[in-house]
Design an enzyme around this catalytic site. Structure first.
Site, PDB file in Angstrom:
ATOM      1  CD  GLN A   1       5.730  -3.893  -1.512  1.00 30.00           C
ATOM      2  OE1 GLN A   1       6.070  -2.962  -2.226  1.00 30.00           O
ATOM      3  NE2 GLN A   1       4.524  -4.441  -1.597  1.00 30.00           N
TER       4      GLN A   1
ATOM      5  CB  CYS B   1       3.379  -0.697  -2.875  1.00 28.26           C
ATOM      6  SG  CYS B   1       1.646  -0.674  -3.367  1.00 28.26           S
TER       7      CYS B   1
ATOM      8  CG  HIS C   1       3.739  -1.302  -7.280  1.00 28.03           C
ATOM      9  ND1 HIS C   1       3.835  -1.729  -5.975  1.00 28.03           N
ATOM     10  CD2 HIS C   1       5.011  -1.004  -7.658  1.00 28.03           C
ATOM     11  CE1 HIS C   1       5.112  -1.703  -5.588  1.00 28.03           C
ATOM     12  NE2 HIS C   1       5.841  -1.252  -6.584  1.00 28.03           N
TER      13      HIS C   1
END
Ligand SMILES: *[C@@H]1O[C@H](CO)[C@@H](O)[C@H](O)[C@H]1NC(C)=O
Ligand SMILES: *[C@@H]1O[C@H](CO)[C@@H](O)[C@H](O)[C@H]1NC(C)=O
Ligand SMILES: *[C@@H]1O[C@H](CO)[C@@H](O)[C@H](O)[C@H]1NC(C)=O
Length: 324
Positions: free
Chosen positions: A126, A132, A272
Protein backbone atom coordinates in the site's frame (compact mmCIF):
# COMPACT_ATOMS: atom_id res chain seq x y z
CA UNK A 1 34.96 4.55 27.51
CA UNK A 2 36.22 2.77 24.47
CA UNK A 3 33.58 1.27 22.27
CA UNK A 4 30.88 3.50 23.60
CA UNK A 5 29.66 6.68 22.06
CA UNK A 6 27.70 9.23 23.98
CA UNK A 7 25.05 10.73 21.82
CA UNK A 8 24.00 14.13 23.00
CA UNK A 9 20.30 14.28 22.55
CA UNK A 10 18.89 17.68 21.98
CA UNK A 11 15.40 16.87 20.93
CA UNK A 12 14.31 13.72 22.70
CA UNK A 13 14.18 12.71 26.30
CA UNK A 14 15.29 9.11 26.01
CA UNK A 15 19.07 9.45 26.21
CA UNK A 16 21.01 6.21 25.99
CA UNK A 17 24.41 4.93 24.98
CA UNK A 18 24.95 3.80 21.44
CA UNK A 19 27.34 0.94 20.91
CA UNK A 20 29.56 0.59 17.87
CA UNK A 21 27.61 -2.52 17.05
CA UNK A 22 24.41 -0.46 16.86
CA UNK A 23 25.82 1.75 14.14
CA UNK A 24 27.14 -1.29 12.30
CA UNK A 25 23.68 -2.91 12.47
CA UNK A 26 22.07 0.32 11.30
CA UNK A 27 24.41 0.60 8.32
CA UNK A 28 23.77 -3.02 7.38
CA UNK A 29 20.04 -2.42 7.59
CA UNK A 30 20.38 0.81 5.54
CA UNK A 31 22.18 -1.08 2.79
CA UNK A 32 19.56 -3.85 2.78
CA UNK A 33 16.75 -1.35 2.47
CA UNK A 34 18.46 1.16 0.17
CA UNK A 35 18.22 3.96 2.69
CA UNK A 36 20.11 7.24 2.60
CA UNK A 37 19.82 10.20 4.99
CA UNK A 38 21.20 13.69 5.51
CA UNK A 39 23.75 13.91 8.34
CA UNK A 40 21.20 15.35 10.74
CA UNK A 41 18.59 12.76 9.87
CA UNK A 42 21.13 9.96 10.06
CA UNK A 43 21.66 10.51 13.78
CA UNK A 44 17.96 10.77 14.46
CA UNK A 45 17.17 7.58 12.51
CA UNK A 46 20.11 5.74 14.07
CA UNK A 47 18.63 6.42 17.46
CA UNK A 48 15.12 5.34 16.51
CA UNK A 49 16.45 2.24 14.79
CA UNK A 50 18.48 1.32 17.85
CA UNK A 51 15.49 1.77 20.14
CA UNK A 52 13.44 -0.47 17.86
CA UNK A 53 16.22 -3.03 17.72
CA UNK A 54 16.57 -3.14 21.52
CA UNK A 55 12.83 -3.70 21.81
CA UNK A 56 13.00 -6.52 19.24
CA UNK A 57 15.98 -8.19 20.97
CA UNK A 58 14.27 -7.95 24.33
CA UNK A 59 11.08 -9.49 22.97
CA UNK A 60 12.95 -12.30 21.24
CA UNK A 61 14.88 -13.12 24.42
CA UNK A 62 11.56 -13.77 26.16
CA UNK A 63 9.13 -16.66 25.77
CA UNK A 64 6.55 -15.54 23.21
CA UNK A 65 4.41 -17.22 20.58
CA UNK A 66 5.85 -14.95 17.89
CA UNK A 67 9.19 -13.34 17.11
CA UNK A 68 9.95 -9.79 16.10
CA UNK A 69 12.47 -8.68 13.53
CA UNK A 70 13.90 -5.72 11.68
CA UNK A 71 11.97 -4.75 8.56
CA UNK A 72 11.43 -1.77 6.27
CA UNK A 73 9.78 0.16 9.13
CA UNK A 74 12.65 -0.16 11.61
CA UNK A 75 13.79 3.47 11.32
CA UNK A 76 10.33 4.80 12.21
CA UNK A 77 8.73 5.56 15.56
CA UNK A 78 5.29 4.01 16.00
CA UNK A 79 3.77 7.51 15.87
CA UNK A 80 5.30 8.06 12.43
CA UNK A 81 4.27 4.60 11.31
CA UNK A 82 0.72 5.17 12.48
CA UNK A 83 0.48 8.44 10.62
CA UNK A 84 1.60 6.91 7.32
CA UNK A 85 -0.03 3.49 7.37
CA UNK A 86 -2.99 3.33 9.74
CA UNK A 87 -6.41 4.95 10.01
CA UNK A 88 -6.22 8.30 11.68
CA UNK A 89 -9.76 8.20 13.10
CA UNK A 90 -12.26 5.50 14.02
CA UNK A 91 -14.38 4.13 11.17
CA UNK A 92 -18.04 3.12 11.44
CA UNK A 93 -17.12 -0.45 11.90
CA UNK A 94 -19.86 -2.41 13.54
CA UNK A 95 -22.52 -4.78 12.26
CA UNK A 96 -24.20 -5.69 15.53
CA UNK A 97 -26.56 -7.86 13.53
CA UNK A 98 -24.90 -9.34 10.51
CA UNK A 99 -26.58 -11.09 7.61
CA UNK A 100 -24.34 -14.14 7.38
CA UNK A 101 -26.05 -17.53 7.27
CA UNK A 102 -24.01 -20.22 8.98
CA UNK A 103 -23.41 -23.58 7.36
CA UNK A 104 -24.80 -26.72 9.00
CA UNK A 105 -21.73 -28.89 9.31
CA UNK A 106 -18.80 -28.64 11.70
CA UNK A 107 -15.82 -26.67 10.37
CA UNK A 108 -12.54 -28.37 9.46
CA UNK A 109 -9.61 -27.95 11.90
CA UNK A 110 -7.70 -25.94 9.34
CA UNK A 111 -7.99 -24.40 5.91
CA UNK A 112 -5.64 -22.37 3.70
CA UNK A 113 -7.13 -20.90 0.53
CA UNK A 114 -3.62 -20.41 -0.90
CA UNK A 115 -3.26 -24.18 -1.07
CA UNK A 116 -6.69 -24.99 -2.48
CA UNK A 117 -6.09 -23.56 -5.93
CA UNK A 118 -5.28 -20.29 -7.66
CA UNK A 119 -7.52 -18.27 -5.38
CA UNK A 120 -5.29 -15.75 -3.63
CA UNK A 121 -3.41 -13.02 -5.49
CA UNK A 122 0.20 -12.10 -4.61
CA UNK A 123 0.81 -9.79 -1.62
CA UNK A 124 0.67 -6.11 -2.60
CA UNK A 125 2.14 -2.98 -1.02
CA UNK A 126 0.00 0.00 0.00
CA UNK A 127 2.99 2.37 0.33
CA UNK A 128 2.64 5.49 2.47
CA UNK A 129 -1.16 5.80 2.26
CA UNK A 130 -3.76 4.63 4.80
CA UNK A 131 -5.47 2.60 2.09
CA UNK A 132 -5.26 -0.83 3.73
CA UNK A 133 -9.05 -1.07 3.43
CA UNK A 134 -8.79 -0.98 -0.39
CA UNK A 135 -6.26 -3.85 -0.38
CA UNK A 136 -8.39 -5.88 1.99
CA UNK A 137 -11.33 -5.21 -0.37
CA UNK A 138 -9.57 -6.12 -3.63
CA UNK A 139 -7.91 -9.15 -2.00
CA UNK A 140 -11.28 -10.44 -0.87
CA UNK A 141 -13.14 -9.71 -4.12
CA UNK A 142 -10.26 -11.23 -6.12
CA UNK A 143 -10.56 -14.44 -4.12
CA UNK A 144 -14.37 -14.59 -4.12
CA UNK A 145 -14.38 -13.99 -7.90
CA UNK A 146 -11.70 -16.65 -8.45
CA UNK A 147 -13.55 -19.21 -6.33
CA UNK A 148 -16.93 -18.57 -7.98
CA UNK A 149 -16.00 -17.59 -11.54
CA UNK A 150 -12.76 -19.52 -11.98
CA UNK A 151 -10.54 -16.56 -12.82
CA UNK A 152 -8.06 -14.79 -10.56
CA UNK A 153 -7.97 -11.11 -11.57
CA UNK A 154 -5.90 -8.33 -10.04
CA UNK A 155 -8.28 -5.53 -9.08
CA UNK A 156 -7.89 -1.78 -8.63
CA UNK A 157 -7.28 -0.26 -5.19
CA UNK A 158 -6.87 3.17 -6.75
CA UNK A 159 -10.45 3.22 -7.99
CA UNK A 160 -11.55 2.73 -4.38
CA UNK A 161 -9.14 5.40 -3.10
CA UNK A 162 -10.38 7.92 -5.70
CA UNK A 163 -14.06 7.07 -6.14
CA UNK A 164 -15.64 5.42 -3.05
CA UNK A 165 -16.13 8.52 -0.83
CA UNK A 166 -19.92 8.46 -0.98
CA UNK A 167 -19.87 5.29 1.12
CA UNK A 168 -18.00 6.84 4.08
CA UNK A 169 -14.59 5.91 2.71
CA UNK A 170 -11.78 8.42 2.94
CA UNK A 171 -9.01 7.50 0.49
CA UNK A 172 -5.64 7.50 2.24
CA UNK A 173 -7.31 8.33 5.58
CA UNK A 174 -9.26 5.12 5.98
CA UNK A 175 -12.40 3.33 4.98
CA UNK A 176 -13.99 -0.07 5.44
CA UNK A 177 -14.10 -3.15 3.21
CA UNK A 178 -17.86 -3.52 3.90
CA UNK A 179 -18.41 0.05 2.68
CA UNK A 180 -16.13 -0.53 -0.29
CA UNK A 181 -18.11 -3.63 -1.27
CA UNK A 182 -21.27 -1.50 -1.06
CA UNK A 183 -19.62 1.04 -3.36
CA UNK A 184 -18.67 -1.64 -5.90
CA UNK A 185 -22.20 -3.07 -5.76
CA UNK A 186 -23.94 0.29 -6.36
CA UNK A 187 -21.26 1.50 -8.79
CA UNK A 188 -21.76 -1.71 -10.74
CA UNK A 189 -18.13 -2.67 -11.07
CA UNK A 190 -14.46 -2.45 -10.23
CA UNK A 191 -11.70 -2.10 -12.81
CA UNK A 192 -8.47 -4.10 -12.92
CA UNK A 193 -5.18 -3.04 -11.39
CA UNK A 194 -3.76 -2.76 -14.89
CA UNK A 195 -6.51 -0.42 -16.15
CA UNK A 196 -6.60 1.72 -12.99
CA UNK A 197 -3.11 1.42 -11.44
CA UNK A 198 -2.14 2.21 -7.86
CA UNK A 199 -0.38 5.51 -7.08
CA UNK A 200 -0.64 5.65 -3.25
CA UNK A 201 -2.22 9.13 -3.24
CA UNK A 202 -5.75 10.46 -3.68
CA UNK A 203 -6.65 11.74 -7.09
CA UNK A 204 -9.73 12.50 -9.20
CA UNK A 205 -11.96 9.53 -9.95
CA UNK A 206 -11.44 8.31 -13.50
CA UNK A 207 -13.65 5.23 -13.42
CA UNK A 208 -14.62 3.86 -16.84
CA UNK A 209 -17.77 1.71 -16.61
CA UNK A 210 -16.98 -0.11 -19.85
CA UNK A 211 -13.79 -1.39 -18.22
CA UNK A 212 -15.48 -2.87 -15.14
CA UNK A 213 -13.97 -6.32 -14.55
CA UNK A 214 -15.39 -7.52 -11.22
CA UNK A 215 -18.84 -7.13 -9.69
CA UNK A 216 -20.61 -7.45 -6.34
CA UNK A 217 -24.16 -8.82 -6.06
CA UNK A 218 -24.53 -8.43 -2.31
CA UNK A 219 -22.51 -7.66 0.79
CA UNK A 220 -22.31 -10.06 3.71
CA UNK A 221 -21.46 -8.60 7.12
CA UNK A 222 -20.38 -10.98 9.87
CA UNK A 223 -22.11 -10.31 13.20
CA UNK A 224 -19.77 -8.17 15.30
CA UNK A 225 -17.54 -10.17 17.69
CA UNK A 226 -18.79 -13.50 16.36
CA UNK A 227 -15.49 -15.17 15.55
CA UNK A 228 -17.20 -18.55 15.06
CA UNK A 229 -19.27 -17.06 12.28
CA UNK A 230 -16.11 -15.64 10.75
CA UNK A 231 -14.47 -19.06 10.94
CA UNK A 232 -17.49 -20.70 9.32
CA UNK A 233 -17.34 -18.19 6.46
CA UNK A 234 -13.62 -18.79 5.86
CA UNK A 235 -14.12 -22.56 6.11
CA UNK A 236 -17.12 -22.88 3.83
CA UNK A 237 -17.17 -19.80 1.61
CA UNK A 238 -14.02 -17.78 0.93
CA UNK A 239 -11.37 -15.49 2.47
CA UNK A 240 -12.90 -12.75 4.65
CA UNK A 241 -11.94 -9.08 5.12
CA UNK A 242 -11.51 -7.92 8.70
CA UNK A 243 -10.04 -5.06 10.70
CA UNK A 244 -8.05 -5.03 13.94
CA UNK A 245 -5.96 -2.71 16.09
CA UNK A 246 -2.29 -2.45 15.17
CA UNK A 247 -0.09 -1.42 18.11
CA UNK A 248 3.66 -0.76 18.19
CA UNK A 249 4.75 -4.39 18.67
CA UNK A 250 2.94 -5.45 15.49
CA UNK A 251 5.08 -3.11 13.37
CA UNK A 252 8.08 -5.40 14.06
CA UNK A 253 6.23 -8.73 13.74
CA UNK A 254 8.41 -11.35 12.09
CA UNK A 255 6.81 -14.80 12.42
CA UNK A 256 4.78 -17.03 14.70
CA UNK A 257 1.34 -16.49 16.21
CA UNK A 258 0.86 -12.82 17.07
CA UNK A 259 -0.87 -12.06 20.33
CA UNK A 260 -0.88 -8.88 22.39
CA UNK A 261 -1.84 -7.53 25.76
CA UNK A 262 -1.51 -3.91 24.61
CA UNK A 263 -4.26 -3.77 22.02
CA UNK A 264 -8.00 -3.25 22.59
CA UNK A 265 -10.96 -5.32 21.48
CA UNK A 266 -13.44 -2.66 20.55
CA UNK A 267 -14.69 -1.39 17.21
CA UNK A 268 -13.56 2.19 17.85
CA UNK A 269 -9.90 1.16 18.17
CA UNK A 270 -9.42 -0.94 15.03
CA UNK A 271 -7.11 0.86 12.61
CA UNK A 272 -6.04 -1.59 9.92
CA UNK A 273 -7.90 -3.85 7.46
CA UNK A 274 -6.52 -7.14 6.14
CA UNK A 275 -7.69 -10.47 4.72
CA UNK A 276 -8.13 -13.82 6.50
CA UNK A 277 -7.20 -16.51 3.95
CA UNK A 278 -7.31 -19.45 6.34
CA UNK A 279 -6.86 -20.69 9.89
CA UNK A 280 -5.19 -23.50 11.77
CA UNK A 281 -3.70 -24.55 15.07
CA UNK A 282 -0.09 -24.86 16.27
CA UNK A 283 0.82 -26.66 19.50
CA UNK A 284 -2.74 -26.16 20.70
CA UNK A 285 -2.80 -22.45 19.79
CA UNK A 286 -5.47 -21.59 17.23
CA UNK A 287 -4.59 -18.86 14.71
CA UNK A 288 -5.76 -17.05 11.61
CA UNK A 289 -3.63 -16.91 8.45
CA UNK A 290 -3.74 -13.31 7.28
CA UNK A 291 -2.68 -11.50 4.14
CA UNK A 292 -1.29 -8.02 4.79
CA UNK A 293 -0.56 -5.18 2.34
CA UNK A 294 2.92 -4.09 3.43
CA UNK A 295 4.84 -5.93 0.70
CA UNK A 296 6.45 -9.37 0.79
CA UNK A 297 9.48 -8.39 2.87
CA UNK A 298 7.27 -7.80 5.94
CA UNK A 299 6.25 -10.73 8.20
CA UNK A 300 6.04 -14.22 6.69
CA UNK A 301 6.40 -13.26 3.00
CA UNK A 302 3.81 -10.55 3.59
CA UNK A 303 1.51 -12.70 5.75
CA UNK A 304 1.05 -13.05 9.51
CA UNK A 305 -0.60 -15.41 11.96
CA UNK A 306 -2.74 -14.00 14.79
CA UNK A 307 -4.33 -15.77 17.72
CA UNK A 308 -7.85 -17.04 16.96
CA UNK A 309 -10.81 -17.38 19.34
CA UNK A 310 -10.24 -14.39 21.64
CA UNK A 311 -11.24 -11.50 19.42
CA UNK A 312 -7.55 -10.58 19.51
CA UNK A 313 -7.11 -6.82 18.95
CA UNK A 314 -10.76 -6.56 17.93
CA UNK A 315 -10.32 -8.75 14.86
CA UNK A 316 -13.91 -9.97 15.00
CA UNK A 317 -15.36 -6.48 15.33
CA UNK A 318 -15.90 -5.81 11.69
CA UNK A 319 -15.57 -8.51 9.06
CA UNK A 320 -17.31 -8.92 5.74
CA UNK A 321 -17.13 -10.33 2.24
CA UNK A 322 -18.95 -9.83 -1.06
CA UNK A 323 -21.13 -12.23 -3.03
CA UNK A 324 -20.57 -12.18 -6.76
C1 LIG B 1 6.99 -20.72 27.34
O1 LIG B 1 5.60 -20.44 27.25
C2 LIG B 1 4.80 -21.58 27.03
C3 LIG B 1 3.38 -21.11 26.77
O2 LIG B 1 2.98 -20.14 27.69
C4 LIG B 1 4.94 -22.54 28.21
O3 LIG B 1 4.16 -23.68 27.99
C5 LIG B 1 6.42 -22.93 28.37
O4 LIG B 1 6.57 -23.75 29.50
C6 LIG B 1 7.29 -21.70 28.48
N1 LIG B 1 8.69 -22.08 28.44
C7 LIG B 1 9.58 -21.55 29.26
C8 LIG B 1 10.98 -22.00 29.05
O5 LIG B 1 9.29 -20.74 30.10
C1 LIG C 1 -19.86 7.39 10.11
O1 LIG C 1 -21.20 7.47 9.62
C2 LIG C 1 -21.77 8.76 9.68
C3 LIG C 1 -23.21 8.65 9.23
O2 LIG C 1 -23.33 8.00 8.00
C4 LIG C 1 -20.95 9.72 8.82
O3 LIG C 1 -21.47 11.01 8.89
C5 LIG C 1 -19.50 9.71 9.28
O4 LIG C 1 -18.71 10.53 8.43
C6 LIG C 1 -18.95 8.30 9.30
N1 LIG C 1 -17.60 8.30 9.83
C7 LIG C 1 -16.56 7.88 9.12
C8 LIG C 1 -15.22 7.96 9.79
O5 LIG C 1 -16.65 7.46 7.98
C1 LIG D 1 -23.11 -4.15 5.76
O1 LIG D 1 -22.24 -3.11 6.11
C2 LIG D 1 -22.35 -1.96 5.29
C3 LIG D 1 -21.27 -0.97 5.62
O2 LIG D 1 -20.73 -1.09 6.92
C4 LIG D 1 -23.72 -1.36 5.45
O3 LIG D 1 -23.84 -0.22 4.64
C5 LIG D 1 -24.74 -2.40 5.01
O4 LIG D 1 -26.03 -1.91 5.21
C6 LIG D 1 -24.56 -3.70 5.77
N1 LIG D 1 -25.40 -4.71 5.16
C7 LIG D 1 -26.29 -5.41 5.86
C8 LIG D 1 -27.10 -6.40 5.04
O5 LIG D 1 -26.45 -5.26 7.05
Amino acid sequence: MKGFLLVALLSTASAFYLREQDEFDFKTWMAQHNKAYSTQEYNERLQIFTENKRRIDKHNAGNHSYTMGLNQFSDMTFAEFKKSFLWSEPQNCSATKGNYLRSNGPNPDSIDWRKKGNYVSPVKNQGGCGSCWTFSTTGCLESVTAINKGKLLLLSEQQLVDCAQDFNNHGCNGGLPSQAFEYIMYNKGLMTEEDYPYTAYEDTCVYKPEKAAAFVKSVVNITAYNEKEMQDAVATRNPVSFAFEVTSDFMSYSEGVYTSTHCHQTTDKVNHAVLAVGYGEENGSPYWIVKNSWGTSWGIDGYFLIERGKNMCGLAACSSFPEV
